[in-house]
Design an enzyme around this catalytic site. Structure first.
Site, mmCIF file in Angstrom:
data_model
loop_
_atom_site.group_PDB
_atom_site.id
_atom_site.type_symbol
_atom_site.label_atom_id
_atom_site.label_comp_id
_atom_site.label_asym_id
_atom_site.label_seq_id
_atom_site.Cartn_x
_atom_site.Cartn_y
_atom_site.Cartn_z
ATOM 1 N N SER A 195 0.866 -1.188 0.000
ATOM 2 C CA SER A 195 0.000 0.000 0.000
ATOM 3 C C SER A 195 0.893 1.225 0.000
ATOM 4 O O SER A 195 2.040 1.148 0.463
ATOM 5 C CB SER A 195 -0.842 0.009 1.275
ATOM 6 O OG SER A 195 -1.353 1.303 1.533
ATOM 7 N N TYR B 224 -1.948 -0.605 9.996
ATOM 8 C CA TYR B 224 -2.018 -1.198 8.649
ATOM 9 C C TYR B 224 -0.746 -0.849 7.882
ATOM 10 O O TYR B 224 -0.120 -1.709 7.250
ATOM 11 C CB TYR B 224 -3.255 -0.634 7.960
ATOM 12 C CG TYR B 224 -3.399 -0.868 6.476
ATOM 13 C CD1 TYR B 224 -3.927 -2.053 5.987
ATOM 14 C CD2 TYR B 224 -3.054 0.128 5.551
ATOM 15 C CE1 TYR B 224 -4.101 -2.256 4.619
ATOM 16 C CE2 TYR B 224 -3.221 -0.057 4.188
ATOM 17 C CZ TYR B 224 -3.735 -1.258 3.723
ATOM 18 O OH TYR B 224 -3.909 -1.446 2.373
#
Ligand code: NAD
Length: 247
Positions: free
Chosen positions: A139, A153
């Site tokens: 990401s 995350y």
């Protein structure tokens, strides 16, 4: 019409995880369109899919990661590519709201499962002796540290980049490349589920291309890394953020 990026993908045996998700489904469709044989997997089952096989599996279990590789290989007669798109994001606006369960859930899916899945795939590909391609979805958070309550995350996705670099070093001798794609803001449920309109508009305003990305655009980057065009690329992280992050 065949795209030049389809090179080497016709007949390739491909496992896609996270296949019930926005990006995973687009990756499955793109590989199928390129003529690959695809085993699609997710913890959720779906009614319809274009893949050769659907394997419902919870990747939080290392045993199931191994089993998934074995079952995908059995279904396809071997494995040339793994596109590991499964991921989990739990947003918490306040750091103090993050629980140990939040930490564990995201690290279990994004980092721990990635190790056991990619190790099993690397082992199988090494035994096959014909090289292979491992591609995982990280990401933009791996670089930025995350936006919108996603520090944990982001940490798990940063770990995933480091993990894939380490795997690339180890598996290169067997002709196996290991790369990550780093999506920016892509228009799927993961992004839009709990980010408000204002936050989304702010992201778009900060993106040189002036829009959210499409799942198909992450699929294109994934297919490129699986194609013969990417034969000398390993340990790389491909930034697919429309310029939101410049690196
Ligand atoms: N959408 C974005 O803006 C964006 C941005 C950066 C990175 N990503 C990454 O791209 C990948 C795909 O994201 P998406 O937008 O399609 O999200 P999504 O939530 O639509 O898909 C993720 C999929 O992973 C599956 N999954 C979760 N836990 C699992 C488990 N334990 N076992 C097996 N499967 C499991 C989910 O069921 C889901 O289908 C993810 O790794 C995500 O972190 C997405």
């Amino acid at each position: 019409m065949t795209s030049p990026l389809d090179d080497g993908l016709h007949g390739a045996r491909v496992l896609v995880t996270g296949a019930a998700g926005g990006i995973g489904a687009a990756v499955v469709a793109a590989f199928v369109e390129a003529g690959a044989a695809v085993a699609a997997s997710d913890v959720r089952s779906v009614r319809e899919h274009p893949a050769t096989a659907w394997l419902t599996m919870d990747l939080r279990s290392p045993d199931d990661c191994r089993r998934l590789v074995d079952e995908a290989s059995a279904a396809l007669g071997g494995l040339d590519v793994v596109a590991h798109m499964a991921g989990l994001l739990i947003r918490r606006d306040e750091l103090d709201a993050v629980t140990e369960a939040d930490w564990d859930a995201q690290h279990d899916v994004n980092l721990k499962a990635s190790f056991f899945l990619l190790r099993a795939a690397g082992r199988l590909m090494t035994a096959q002796g014909t090289g292979g391609r491992l591609i995982a979805a990280t990401s933009q958070g791996w670089w930025s540290g995350g936006y919108g309550g996603s520090a944990v995350y982001a940490a798990s996705k940063g770990g995933l980049v480091s993990l894939c670099r380490g795997l690339a070093r180890t598996l290169g001798a067997a002709g196996i490349t290991v790369n990550t794609v780093a999506p920016g803001a892509i228009d799927t449920a993961m992004l839009t589920a709990d980010l408000g309109d204002r936050a989304l508009k702010a992201i778009v305003a900060a993106t040189p291309l002036g829009r959210l990305g499409r799942a198909e655009e992450v699929a294109s980057a994934t297919l490129f890394l699986a194609s013969s065009r990417a034969s000398f690329i390993t340990a790389a992280t491909l930034n697919v953020s429309g310029g939101w992050l410049a690196y």
